[in-house]
Design a protein around this motif. Structure first.
Motif, PDB file in Angstrom:
ATOM      1  N   UNK A 149       0.404  -0.944  -0.221  1.00 49.12           N
ATOM      2  CA  UNK A 149      -0.072  -0.289   0.065  1.00 49.12           C
ATOM      3  C   UNK A 149       0.523   1.148   0.144  1.00 49.12           C
ATOM      4  N   UNK A 150       2.199   1.287   0.523  1.00 44.61           N
ATOM      5  CA  UNK A 150       2.805   2.264   0.898  1.00 44.61           C
ATOM      6  C   UNK A 150       3.061   2.251  -0.323  1.00 44.61           C
ATOM      7  N   UNK A 151       3.644   1.268  -1.263  1.00 40.31           N
ATOM      8  CA  UNK A 151       5.006   1.115  -2.740  1.00 40.31           C
ATOM      9  C   UNK A 151       3.778   1.771  -3.830  1.00 40.31           C
ATOM     10  N   UNK A 152       2.384   1.538  -3.446  1.00 45.86           N
ATOM     11  CA  UNK A 152       1.818   1.452  -4.720  1.00 45.86           C
ATOM     12  C   UNK A 152       1.307   2.656  -5.208  1.00 45.86           C
ATOM     13  N   UNK A 153       0.765   4.188  -3.995  1.00 48.62           N
ATOM     14  CA  UNK A 153       1.063   5.199  -4.304  1.00 48.62           C
ATOM     15  C   UNK A 153       2.446   5.388  -5.373  1.00 48.62           C
ATOM     16  N   UNK A 154       3.535   5.333  -4.521  1.00 46.67           N
ATOM     17  CA  UNK A 154       4.520   5.456  -5.832  1.00 46.67           C
ATOM     18  C   UNK A 154       4.649   5.318  -6.920  1.00 46.67           C
ATOM     19  N   UNK A 155       4.141   3.875  -7.165  1.00 48.87           N
ATOM     20  CA  UNK A 155       3.911   3.971  -8.794  1.00 48.87           C
ATOM     21  C   UNK A 155       3.029   4.586  -9.151  1.00 48.87           C
ATOM     22  N   UNK A 156       1.447   4.896  -8.835  1.00 50.30           N
ATOM     23  CA  UNK A 156       0.885   5.550  -9.135  1.00 50.30           C
ATOM     24  C   UNK A 156       0.875   6.867  -9.646  1.00 50.30           C
ATOM     25  N   UNK A 157       1.753   6.901  -8.876  1.00 53.23           N
ATOM     26  CA  UNK A 157       2.437   9.087  -9.190  1.00 53.23           C
ATOM     27  C   UNK A 157       3.179   8.377 -10.546  1.00 53.23           C
ATOM     28  N   UNK A 158       3.804   7.710 -10.277  1.00 51.81           N
ATOM     29  CA  UNK A 158       5.300   7.577 -11.837  1.00 51.81           C
ATOM     30  C   UNK A 158       4.438   7.510 -12.968  1.00 51.81           C
ATOM     31  N   UNK A 159       3.182   6.357 -12.994  1.00 54.98           N
ATOM     32  CA  UNK A 159       2.423   5.685 -14.090  1.00 54.98           C
ATOM     33  C   UNK A 159       1.796   6.505 -14.636  1.00 54.98           C
ATOM     34  N   UNK A 160       0.968   8.081 -13.413  1.00 54.28           N
ATOM     35  CA  UNK A 160       0.176   8.591 -13.502  1.00 54.28           C
ATOM     36  C   UNK A 160       0.707  10.096 -14.668  1.00 54.28           C
ATOM     37  N   UNK A 161       1.988   9.884 -13.690  1.00 43.80           N
ATOM     38  CA  UNK A 161       2.464  12.085 -14.872  1.00 43.80           C
ATOM     39  C   UNK A 161       3.101  10.444 -16.305  1.00 43.80           C
ATOM     40  N   UNK A 162       3.676   9.841 -16.244  1.00 43.87           N
ATOM     41  CA  UNK A 162       4.173   9.028 -17.551  1.00 43.87           C
ATOM     42  C   UNK A 162       2.948   9.621 -18.481  1.00 43.87           C
ATOM     43  N   UNK A 163       1.628   9.147 -18.131  1.00 39.06           N
ATOM     44  CA  UNK A 163       0.322   8.905 -18.638  1.00 39.06           C
ATOM     45  C   UNK A 163       0.238  10.533 -19.284  1.00 39.06           C
ATOM     46  N   UNK A 164       0.802  11.009 -18.532  1.00 30.31           N
ATOM     47  CA  UNK A 164       0.002  12.853 -18.715  1.00 30.31           C
ATOM     48  C   UNK A 164       1.139  13.101 -19.752  1.00 30.31           C
ATOM     49  N   UNK A 165       2.085  12.332 -20.260  1.00 28.00           N
ATOM     50  CA  UNK A 165       2.701  13.511 -20.974  1.00 28.00           C
ATOM     51  C   UNK A 165       2.872  12.459 -22.027  1.00 28.00           C
ATOM     52  N   UNK A 166       2.332  11.446 -22.563  1.00 29.04           N
ATOM     53  CA  UNK A 166       2.442  10.125 -23.650  1.00 29.04           C
ATOM     54  C   UNK A 166       1.069   9.842 -24.243  1.00 29.04           C
ATOM     55  N   UNK A 167       0.807   8.945 -24.864  1.00 26.35           N
ATOM     56  CA  UNK A 167      -0.308   8.776 -25.538  1.00 26.35           C
ATOM     57  C   UNK A 167      -1.313   9.916 -26.201  1.00 26.35           C
ATOM     58  N   UNK A 182       1.884  15.938 -26.190  1.00 27.46           N
ATOM     59  CA  UNK A 182       2.156  17.724 -26.606  1.00 27.46           C
ATOM     60  C   UNK A 182       2.703  17.726 -27.271  1.00 27.46           C
ATOM     61  N   UNK A 183       4.992  17.493 -26.638  1.00 25.56           N
ATOM     62  CA  UNK A 183       5.833  17.582 -27.443  1.00 25.56           C
ATOM     63  C   UNK A 183       7.036  16.959 -26.550  1.00 25.56           C
ATOM     64  N   UNK A 184       8.684  16.235 -26.900  1.00 23.86           N
ATOM     65  CA  UNK A 184       9.572  16.186 -27.507  1.00 23.86           C
ATOM     66  C   UNK A 184       9.647  17.331 -25.305  1.00 23.86           C
ATOM     67  N   UNK A 185      10.226  18.346 -25.179  1.00 26.55           N
ATOM     68  CA  UNK A 185      10.212  18.508 -24.400  1.00 26.55           C
ATOM     69  C   UNK A 185       9.655  18.277 -22.723  1.00 26.55           C
ATOM     70  N   UNK A 186       8.500  18.319 -22.911  1.00 29.59           N
ATOM     71  CA  UNK A 186       6.881  18.533 -21.792  1.00 29.59           C
ATOM     72  C   UNK A 186       7.524  17.720 -21.271  1.00 29.59           C
ATOM     73  N   UNK A 187       7.911  15.783 -22.119  1.00 32.38           N
ATOM     74  CA  UNK A 187       7.600  14.284 -22.145  1.00 32.38           C
ATOM     75  C   UNK A 187       9.351  13.960 -21.282  1.00 32.38           C
ATOM     76  N   UNK A 188      10.124  14.872 -21.681  1.00 28.30           N
ATOM     77  CA  UNK A 188      11.799  14.884 -21.058  1.00 28.30           C
ATOM     78  C   UNK A 188      11.315  15.231 -19.519  1.00 28.30           C
ATOM     79  N   UNK A 189      10.748  16.405 -19.798  1.00 23.15           N
ATOM     80  CA  UNK A 189       9.806  16.921 -18.324  1.00 23.15           C
ATOM     81  C   UNK A 189       9.962  16.462 -17.092  1.00 23.15           C
ATOM     82  N   UNK A 190       8.620  15.575 -18.097  1.00 21.59           N
ATOM     83  CA  UNK A 190       7.957  14.192 -16.797  1.00 21.59           C
ATOM     84  C   UNK A 190       8.473  13.480 -16.567  1.00 21.59           C
ATOM     85  N   UNK A 191       9.523  12.831 -16.987  1.00 23.43           N
ATOM     86  CA  UNK A 191      10.701  11.820 -17.607  1.00 23.43           C
ATOM     87  C   UNK A 191      11.455  12.590 -16.332  1.00 23.43           C
TER      88      UNK A 191
END
Length: 160
Positions: free
Chosen positions: A41-59, A63-72
């Motif tokens: 339950x503690x670690x799940x939040x960390x994974x969710x944060x990373x995955x949601x951030x990644x999905x916010x800048x992909x698919x 918007x552009x490579x610069x934003x994806x790079x920044x999020x990564x």
């Protein structure tokens, strides 16, 4: 009188058996409860944060490579690196072979995803579309392993 003594003896044996059964525990079940309710339950939040951030800048959110790079670099990679470090540390705490084996699958999947994110970063830095394909393959494999982990975790819970 003999019947009374017999039933009294049976009664005492039943009480002793109940006490023994209550004292006996299932180590896999006990460890699973802690693993799921506290550790994951503690670690799940960390994974969710990373995955949601990644999905916010992909698919469709790309918007552009610069934003994806920044999020990564600012969110995904640091969050996922911390997750994999904590997953590795958790391994030392696990006692039962069943839970340890299952946890290793999660670590392997998380490491693949972590490697995928790092490969995406390098692909963006170098403008290398082949590395993007490699990163996508790693991400697919990592997701598959984590789905397998989840299914096996559910199976182990059902058994215990």
């Amino acid at each position: 009188m003999k019947k009374q003594a017999f039933f009294k003896g049976v009664y005492i044996m039943l009480i002793a058996l109940c006490i023994c059964l209550m004292g006996c525990s299932n180590p896999v079940k006990d460890e699973l409860l802690t693993y799921i309710n506290e550790d994951l339950s503690k670690l799940g939040n960390m994974e969710d944060t990373a995955i949601k951030a990644f999905e916010s800048a992909t698919g469709e959110n790309y918007t552009d490579d610069a934003r994806l790079y920044s999020v990564l670099t600012e969110t995904v990679i640091p969050s996922y690196a911390e997750l994999t470090t904590k997953l590795e540390a958790l391994s030392a705490k696990l006692k039962t072979a069943e839970v340890r084996k299952l946890h290793e699958k999660y670590i392997e999947g998380a490491n693949l995803q972590n490697s995928a994110f790092a490969t995406f970063k390098v692909a963006l830095e170098e403008g290398d579309s082949n590395k993007v394909l490699t990163a996508n393959d790693k991400l697919t494999q990592g997701r598959k392993m984590i789905r397998e982990f989840t299914a096996e975790l559910n199976d182990l819970c059902s058994k215990n």
